[in-house]
Enzyme design. Structure first.
Site, short mmCIF file in Angstrom:
data_model
loop_
_atom_site.label_atom_id
_atom_site.label_comp_id
_atom_site.label_asym_id
_atom_site.label_seq_id
_atom_site.Cartn_x
_atom_site.Cartn_y
_atom_site.Cartn_z
N TYR A 11 31.52 7.56 26.28
CA TYR A 11 32.33 7.00 25.20
C TYR A 11 31.42 6.23 24.25
O TYR A 11 30.52 5.50 24.68
CB TYR A 11 33.39 6.05 25.76
CG TYR A 11 34.13 5.25 24.70
CD1 TYR A 11 35.36 5.70 24.20
CD2 TYR A 11 33.60 4.07 24.19
CE1 TYR A 11 36.01 4.99 23.22
CE2 TYR A 11 34.25 3.35 23.21
CZ TYR A 11 35.46 3.81 22.72
OH TYR A 11 36.11 3.11 21.74
N GLU A 53 35.27 6.35 16.52
CA GLU A 53 35.22 6.54 17.97
C GLU A 53 34.87 7.99 18.30
O GLU A 53 35.39 8.91 17.68
CB GLU A 53 36.62 6.22 18.52
CG GLU A 53 36.69 5.88 19.98
CD GLU A 53 38.12 5.46 20.35
OE1 GLU A 53 38.33 4.27 20.66
OE2 GLU A 53 39.01 6.32 20.34
#
Lengths: 289, 382
Positions: free
Chosen positions: B101, B190
């Site tokens: 991530y 993101e």
């Protein structure tokens, strides 16, 4: 006494010839605020309302008038620059009313203003008022009355509502401060509480927070650890759904963080009075004064 | 402003971040055609401004073009968290060796943009933060310098500590992500997941960006990415009318000036046993037209059984609001009851205007809210 603004406040209005700036400059003059200068680049040399000199830069205004406080009404794309200009010119209290300043601009403004030892209030705030003495911003003067309660809030009209109810109930204010509804702003709750704690005339504080972020939780911890004066708190947005921005850029519950319940719990844990609705401020403050 | 995954990927691609190819389909036919052109298995992904797409059945693997067609058939038009899915992204399926991530958020506490990276990717980062905090690296960026090369390197090595090649590639992606984020006026960017393929390449398999609404004037190209078909129609109408509106499930329609007072009004409706139907802020500088639009948007909701005005006139002139109420109800008379509370600037004129047209105004917020709740519930509450 009061916090942040008093009889020695000498105000420069940035954006004084604009629509909002000129309207509110007039209101502040009528209220009795010591407005010593205005700034609009390119309009230096003019006089506002035949008495307030207008300058091209804040530095010029400070040099000529000794202004120590600035209020900003310039449009959002230029507001960050205006805040930094004021701090660089040696202004010690910079109040930015403008709504819609990009958040990445604020990440640059904040350290810049800090480095120059200026206090920033806002942006996206109604400013502050010391009833009967000085008003910097847009809080309607007639709803306020001098007294011994300090008021600090993230909101505009909600502050007016509470102050109006206090005034009607005979509870006056030392200073009312709107710190603004943006995710990144200058002065926070704790700094205002600190100032109210140190102000001999303030006997109690009314604090209006809202959903989003953790400022209120930290403020509650400060109250518990460092305040001798009673504080009554309210949180707007108990019925707000998560993940949605409730008007103010900073009023958003992210995931499960920043809910009203969490903030109200922090207030209770800190021994603060908890107002379930604006009208409760009157009874809770009466009990504590 | 939310943008879709495919739009965020377009931005990422422009800044050099490796993203898989993909095309957008608004019909099953198109989805089938795109899948056939790729000639491999594809993933069909709902393009919708809501999290939890996968769990809601909005992401499907399709081995054949016919499967892709069937998947698109199911996904396009489905509801995810109250929003209709207008289109899908069809993208070749990747063989994944590992997932990580990487994201940038604006952190209120440090007043900075902050990187969050975790080798535990593909899942909810909040969950990782809560259960495995040592698996996350947080790195606040000093806005004066931006992301420095050594910082990017630290992030890269945190993600791939035992593989210098991947760590360096990831560091490069971190720098590219900073460029993409700042150049677009982002408030969030993101990559979840950032994958290593079985071939050993890094790939941003999913992309999410949120744009700061206050940046849109500076970035007309980004503002043009707004997809109104993916938004709630009443919220689109409100934005066009310069109102801030959020629909809720209750039956007391609220018209208020100022965000804090609007929230406090909703809360007071609940306090007195009612349920607010919406958040609606008409803003500071009022004009009658705004009130007309506000009433139009609120009365479109069939759940609304009573309307409550709560106006505290500061900059807002209450006579403007009164004129707006009169104008709006002259054209289309209301079929549901309305309670008006106003106080402040030009209150006397406002009350006069309202009375001349058969309305009455209240001055106390609590009284007005109780009355509105009573009317909405047919006298059952408050």
């Amino acid at each position: 006494m009061s916090i942040f603004i008093d009889r020695n406040t000498k105000l420069v209005v940035q954006g004084i010839t604009g629509r909002d700036g000129s309207f509110h400059a007039k209101q502040m003059l009528e209220y009795g605020t010591c407005v010593v200068a205005g700034v609009t680049p390119g309009k230096g040399g003019q006089k506002f309302e035949n008495k307030v000199p207008v300058f091209d830069t804040v530095a010029d205004a400070v040099a000529a008038t000794g202004a120590n406080t600035s209020v900003i009404y310039v449009p959002p794309p230029f507001a960050a620059d205006a805040m930094m200009e004021a701090a660089d010119a040696g202004i010690s209290l910079v109040v930015c009313i403008t709504e819609g300043v990009p958040v990445l601009d604020m990440t640059r403004v904040y350290p810049y203003v800090q480095d120059r030892k200026a206090r920033l209030i806002g942006p996206n705030c109604p400013g502050l008022i010391t009833p009967g003495v000085s008003k910097v911003g847009i809080i309607p003067g007639r709803i306020c009355t001098a007294g011994n309660v300090g008021v600090v809030s993230r909101s505009g009209t909600l502050t007016y509502e509470v102050v109006y109810q206090l005034t009607r109930a005979g509870i006056g204010q030392t200073t009312c401060v709107g710190i603004g509804g943006d995710p990144i702003n200058g002065t926070n709750f704790i700094e205002c509480l600190q100032a109210f704690e140190a102000d001999p005339d303030t006997k109690a504080v009314a604090m209006m927070g809202e959903i989003g972020g953790t400022d209120e939780q930290q403020a509650a911890e400060f109250v518990r650890a460092h305040m001798s004066k009673p504080v009554v708190g309210f949180i707007a947005g108990q019925t707000a759904p998560p993940g949605r921005r409730m008007g103010h850029a900073g009023a958003i519950i992210s995931g499960s963080a920043g809910t009203a319940a969490e903030k109200l719990d922090a207030f209770k844990a800190a021994g603060m009075g908890v107002a379930q609705r604006p009208a409760d401020f009157v009874t809770l403050l009466h009990e504590r004064l | 402003m939310n943008i879709h995954e495919y739009q965020a990927k377009d931005i990422f691609r422009r800044f050099g971040i490796p993203v898989p190819p993909g095309d957008v389909a608004t019909t099953p036919d198109e989805a089938e055609r795109i899948a056939r052109a790729y000639g491999t298995g594809v993933v069909v992904k709902a393009q919708v401004h809501a999290g939890g797409r996968g769990k809601a059945g909005g992401v499907k693997l399709a081995r054949t073009p016919a499967d892709a067609r069937a998947a698109a058939q199911q996904i396009i038009g489905m509801q995810i968290k109250g929003l209709t899915v207008p289109k899908v992204l069809v993208t070749p399926a990747a063989d994944i060796a590992s997932e990580a991530y990487a994201g940038i958020i604006v952190d209120r506490a440090s007043k900075r943009a902050v990187y969050m990276v975790s080798p535990a990717g593909g899942i909810d980062i909040e969950e990782v933060a809560a259960t495995m905090p040592d698996k996350i690296m947080r790195l606040p960026v000093d806005p004066r310098y931006g992301l420095l090369p050594f910082e990017a390197s630290r992030l890269g090595f945190f993600l791939y500590m035992d593989n210098a090649k991947l760590a360096r590639e990831a560091a490069k992606i971190m720098r590219q992500l900073w460029q993409a984020f700042t150049a677009s006026g982002g408030s969030l960017a993101e990559i979840n997941p950032l994958v290593v393929t079985t071939g050993g390449d890094l790939l941003a398999l999913d992309a999410k960006m949120v744009i700061d609404d206050n940046e849109l004037d500076r970035h007309p190209d980004i503002a043009a990415l707004r997809d109104e078909t993916a938004e709630d129609p009443s919220e689109v109408a409100a934005r066009r009318a310069n109102l801030t509106f959020i629909k809720l499930d209750g039956n007391v329609g609220c018209v208020v000036n100022g965000a804090g007072l609007a929230m406090a009004t909703m809360d007071l409706v609940k306090y007195y046993g009612g349920e607010p139907a919406n958040f609606l802020d008409i803003g500071g500088s009022s004009n009658p037209e705004k009130v007309v639009n506000a009433l139009r948007i609120i009365t479109r909701d069939p759940n609304v059984k009573a309307i409550l005005f709560n106006i505290f006139g500061g900059i807002t002139r209450t006579d403007d609001v009164a004129n707006g109420i009169v104008a709006a109800t002259r054209d289309t008379p209301l079929t549901i009851p309305m309670v008006i509370r106003l106080t402040g600037t030009n209150e006397e004129i406002a009350v006069q205007i309202l009375q001349q047209h058969g309305f009455s105004a209240m001055t106390d917020m609590d009284d007005a809210v109780q009355k509105a709740v009573r009317l909405a519930t047919g006298g059952k509450a408050a």
